[in-house]
Write a protein that holds these residues in place. Sequence first.
Motif, short mmCIF file in Angstrom:
data_model
loop_
_atom_site.label_atom_id
_atom_site.label_comp_id
_atom_site.label_asym_id
_atom_site.label_seq_id
_atom_site.Cartn_x
_atom_site.Cartn_y
_atom_site.Cartn_z
N ARG A 19 -0.82 8.38 18.41
CA ARG A 19 -0.42 7.50 19.48
C ARG A 19 -0.74 6.06 19.13
NH1 ARG A 19 -1.99 10.25 24.91
NH2 ARG A 19 -1.71 11.92 23.38
N ALA A 20 -1.94 5.84 18.62
CA ALA A 20 -2.35 4.49 18.26
C ALA A 20 -1.42 3.94 17.18
CB ALA A 20 -3.78 4.50 17.76
N VAL A 33 -1.09 -0.82 25.49
CA VAL A 33 -0.54 0.49 25.87
C VAL A 33 -1.60 1.51 26.22
CG1 VAL A 33 0.98 2.37 25.22
CG2 VAL A 33 1.32 0.14 24.21
N ILE A 34 -2.12 1.39 27.41
CA ILE A 34 -3.05 2.43 27.84
C ILE A 34 -2.36 3.41 28.78
CG2 ILE A 34 -5.24 2.93 28.99
CD1 ILE A 34 -5.45 1.64 26.23
N ARG A 35 -1.54 2.88 29.66
CA ARG A 35 -0.77 3.78 30.52
C ARG A 35 0.69 3.38 30.56
NH1 ARG A 35 -4.21 4.45 35.15
NH2 ARG A 35 -6.35 4.43 34.40
N PRO A 36 1.48 4.04 29.81
CA PRO A 36 2.93 3.73 29.80
C PRO A 36 3.50 3.88 31.21
CG PRO A 36 2.39 5.26 28.04
CD PRO A 36 1.14 5.11 28.87
#
Lengths: 244, 244
Positions: free
Chosen positions: A223-224, A241-244
């Motif tokens: 993901r990163a 981008v922690i919570r799309p």
Amino acid sequence: MTTPKIPADTSADVRERARAIPEAAVARLAVYLRVLSGMAEQGVTTISSEELAGAAGVNSAKLRKDLSYVGSYGTRGVGYDVEVLVSHIERILGLTRKHSVAVVGIGNLGHALANYGGFPSRGFPVAALFDIDPDLTGVPVGGIPVHHIDDITSVCAEREVSIGVIATPPQAAQAVCDRLVSAGVQCILNFAPVVLQVPDYVEVRKVDLAVEMQILSFHVARRADQAAGDVVNGVGVDGVVIRP
Amino acid sequence: MTTPKIPADTSADVRERARAIPEAAVARLAVYLRVLSGMAEQGVTTISSEELAGAAGVNSAKLRKDLSYVGSYGTRGVGYDVEVLVSHIERILGLTRKHSVAVVGIGNLGHALANYGGFPSRGFPVAALFDIDPDLTGVPVGGIPVHHIDDITSVCAEREVSIGVIATPPQAAQAVCDRLVSAGVQCILNFAPVVLQVPDYVEVRKVDLAVEMQILSFHVARRADQAAGDVVNGVGVDGVVIRP
DNA sequence: ACGTGTGAAAATATTCACAGCC
DNA sequence: GGCTGTGAATATTTTCACACGT
């Protein structure tokens, strides 16, 4: 001769079907069974593939295919009778038999397993506990006295243990496994982080916490990397981008 | 524009590759990694696909295919350098990062997990423990004080927890999961016998003892049915078939 | 109408088998 | 000679889509 035409659907019908069920489907059937049992307790009598699939976290096509391995016990236009489905899945999973369990290695995990209520309630009575530590011999854990590991063969035979659970340190796991196998145990659930070598006729399932963690780690990394890549490619990512 | 020709093997190279690795292969890579680490400790410096495959319990073709997802780091005619392979697999699995873990539910299993040495030693430090029981708050378990579950959000954020482990009773699991997710945890390892509902961007792995037992039960049943069928068909089975 | 059951299609995963390199 | 790396072949699993029974 080795291919005796089509065997003409006899009683071996269930057997034939059982042989054909994919392993992944078997795992899911166990999940459906639990969901259905919960439904039954809440008084639900009928359920559609869509509903059951939602509750089990799969899509309905897969669910129907999985159930078709068990047989055709639904009613078109209506759905499945919960009780009927429960009993057929139980039959396929072999839960009409009793499967005595032996836990080997009474450390932290072994304690937890011996006390785990989920086993006995579902037809898997813990019939024996074993440890190598002589100080533990005779001490009751979860109401069951611990035997010394040297007694595995006799105790397992006497109590008809069909599933052995290995909760020992990794160094001991293979030796314990060998002993269980020579005691006639053909199914093993292994919590030790070791790849067990067993004869073909023995079925091993493993629960490997380190592996599970590493799979999760892989997904974190992927993901990163993806986020980084997207940023580089300018594919519109708002910040970190922690919570799309 | 959305398809900018071939991205010309840049740094996004690892990312591309990572995306493509099948989940099953990832699980096996974690196993290879453990085997390789053991080898390294014993002073082994080079290993062939055949040897590694044997130790990991897979066939060598599969092993080579799995390793090819990671990259081509072997030497033809020779084998793989253990150290090199270890570091490349670690990189792909994201083990160069630290992944802080929070365990929720400090019952028998939670205790076992908090005390499990396998986590910290492999880059997964247990950063926090939580339970709903106020009597446990502040009590150290495995050297780490237990927090009340109401503090999940703040503590997880502060300690940058990236993996949440749910070891609560089934009734509490979904609520705990929701709290973890809203605290920003994107990876969850679930020991509760419940199907968790989560947003798409959250990765869940489950360890379900009842399901594992039932899979084993299925195999016991299949085998018994098969033996029965073979006897019926007269396919030469000597007696009750305990050890072929 | 509605929802199951299932062949056929598509997608994945595994295994084969051999060219290529040491 | 021996062993990796990998396309191609095979097997398995998942998904689609619709005929069929209620």
